[in-house]
Enzyme design. Structure first.
Site, PDB file in Angstrom:
ATOM      1  N   GLY A 104       1.036  -1.727  -0.383  1.00 63.51           N
ATOM      2  CA  GLY A 104       0.453   0.134   0.230  1.00 63.51           C
ATOM      3  C   GLY A 104       0.990   1.014   0.399  1.00 63.51           C
ATOM      4  CE  LYS A 222     -10.767  10.315   7.663  1.00 63.36           C
ATOM      5  NZ  LYS A 222      -9.319  10.418   7.325  1.00 63.36           N
TER       6      LYS A 222
END
Length: 498
Positions: A104, A222
């Site tokens: 990623g 978050k």
């Protein structure tokens, strides 16, 4: 060539000379000077390009073809993060490093930086073979002597994770594998729990069992007062590593549950987990000594004079510019297509950092780790996504709302207008790096949480329709907004917002 003036003259002469492009060729300029000059330039409507770096000057590589487009991160309202790379790589050199999610955006940059500093072995572990294969080719070409193992597998798979740890015995684990896309996870909440929470638990469990020195979780802002299941799942991940760190320090291995696939493991004809005797789980006798006074163990600040066992820490940062799924690549594609550029809300703000900055923070956290900490980057002031989009349009040589339209589409499921860096209860403590802070962990009952985790795992693998409400009971700061996105912002309502 004529010298026509200083920075204050740029707008006038760009118009008089009918300039199409502006080249920024001051590689030694300070961050503040560069930002001020580029802010002036972006108002001219010209395309902007700059020298990649001062080292090109020494290597006679200064060609027009080497000039790169000015990126929106050049306009971030803060100094770039600086870390002590010598300190970072002194503990990486000669170590076996495992990076989960190594294909990623964050994971691959971790691999690049680690590969250049002589690890004993680098192990890339990822479920997605396409990007992972690309990283492997890149690293093998650039570092032909690197001892590299590229493995495909899922962090949900207990046996696969155990096999990796048993075979390679990594010293340091960077856990970047996770589902990160907020709206997608809102519609597949059980997958967020399986992959993020249970995957983190299984990987951290293996790190503890096989004696890794450090485990660094990649978290997100978050996770602070989450309104979506992705953020809540990452808060649960933080609680997982804080719990396992507490177990590592206390010796209370008997509290560790065997979730889902763990239950099928058999050792010497017996099930692998016996609450009365954790030796069947593979731990030695000394590790299984129980301590009655630790029965109600709490996660608190660690004051040990010496490090012992595996140190488990989390690193929390904001949105990463240019990462897979981030707004910048999408905005660029929309601009190239002639628009419109879509923004969910005119007032939505986010904290931003570059991929190298994020990775530097993750690596620095490893050197500071005593266990149980949540490291937080001072990312400066939050950036309005609307401003980001308009600046990117200007940097591309267009005028917002004239050449390229900006359209407001309304908040997506689970999305909130602003993100926070820390829970209010956590407070912060500064490290040796003035831009990196440690949040004081919120105390919670570890034994109770680990029992809830076992129930949560069971519910997620049964694809429970009540998974969100179950998470609400475990994470008191989680307040889901539901599946209904807010209505799109019209031009008339935009006047009110502005």
């Amino acid at each position: 060539m004529p010298v026509i003036g200083g920075r204050e003259d740029i707008p006038d002469f760009a118009e008089k000379l009918h300039a199409d492009e502006i080249y920024f060729c001051i590689p030694t300029a300070s961050f503040q000077d560069k930002k001020e000059i580029l802010n002036i330039c972006k108002e001219t409507g010209c395309k902007l390009k700059s020298l990649p770096g001062i080292y090109q000057l020494a290597n006679d590589e200064v060609l027009v073809s080497k000039l790169k487009s000015v990126a929106v991160e050049d306009l971030l309202d803060r100094e770039p993060v600086k870390v002590d790379m010598k300190e970072i790589f002194s503990y990486i050199q000669g170590k076996t490093i495992l990076v989960t999610g190594g294909g990623g955006s964050i994971g691959s940059e971790l691999c690049r930086q680690i590969a250049g500093h002589k690890p004993k072995r680098l192990i890339i572990f990822d479920i997605y073979e396409n990007t992972t294969y690309g990283v492997e080719l890149e690293l093998r070409e650039k570092y032909p002597d690197l001892n590299l193992n590229v493995l495909i597998g899922s962090v949900r798979d207990s046996r696969r994770i155990s096999q990796v740890f048993e075979t390679y015995h990594p010293d340091i684990v960077f856990h970047a594998a996770a589902h990160k896309h907020v709206p997608l996870m809102e519609y597949s909440p059980n997958e967020a729990i399986k992959n993020n929470v249970i995957g983190t638990y299984k990987t951290a469990y293996a790190a503890l069992k096989y004696g890794a020195q450090r485990f660094v979780l990649i978290s997100t802002d978050k996770a602070v007062n989450p309104t979506n299941i992705m953020g809540a799942s990452k808060r649960l991940c933080e609680m997982v590593i804080q719990s396992i760190d507490a177990v590592s320090k206390s010796g209370r291995w008997d509290m560790l549950p065997f979730v889902h696939a763990h239950k099928d493991e058999v050792i010497d004809g017996q099930t692998a987990y016996d609450p009365a005797d954790c030796k069947t789980a593979g731990f030695d006798e000394a590790a299984c000594v129980k301590s009655a006074e630790n029965k109600k163990l709490k996660v608190e600040s660690v004051n040990n004079d010496e490090r012992s066992g595996t140190q488990f820490v989390a690193v929390r940062f904001g949105n990463v510019l240019g990462s897979n799924g981030s707004v910048i690549p999408r905005f660029k594609a929309q601009i190239e297509a002639g628009g419109p550029v879509t923004v969910t809300h005119p007032d939505i703000t986010r904290f931003f950092m570059t991929i190298p900055e994020a990775v530097s923070l993750v690596l620095q956290a490893g050197t500071y780790a005593w266990g149980g900490e949540i490291f937080v980057l001072d990312m400066g002031e939050p950036v309005k996504i609307d401003t980001l989009a308009r600046n990117l349009i200007r940097l591309s040589g267009y005028k917002p709302d004239e050449d390229i339209e900006v359209v407001y589409t309304g908040l997506r499921p689970g999305e909130k207008l602003f993100e926070e860096k820390l829970l209010a209860e956590e407070g912060i403590k500064q490290t040796d790096n003035k831009m990196i802070f440690i949040g004081k962990p919120i105390p919670f009952e570890v034994e109770k949480f680990l029992k809830q985790l076992e129930e949560l795992a069971q519910a997620s693998y049964e694809n429970s329709a009540d998974i969100v409400s179950i998470v609400e009971k475990i994470v008191p700061t989680f307040h889901p907004v539901g599946e209904k996105p807010e209505p799109a912002v019209t031009e008339s309502s935009r006047q009110t917002f502005c």
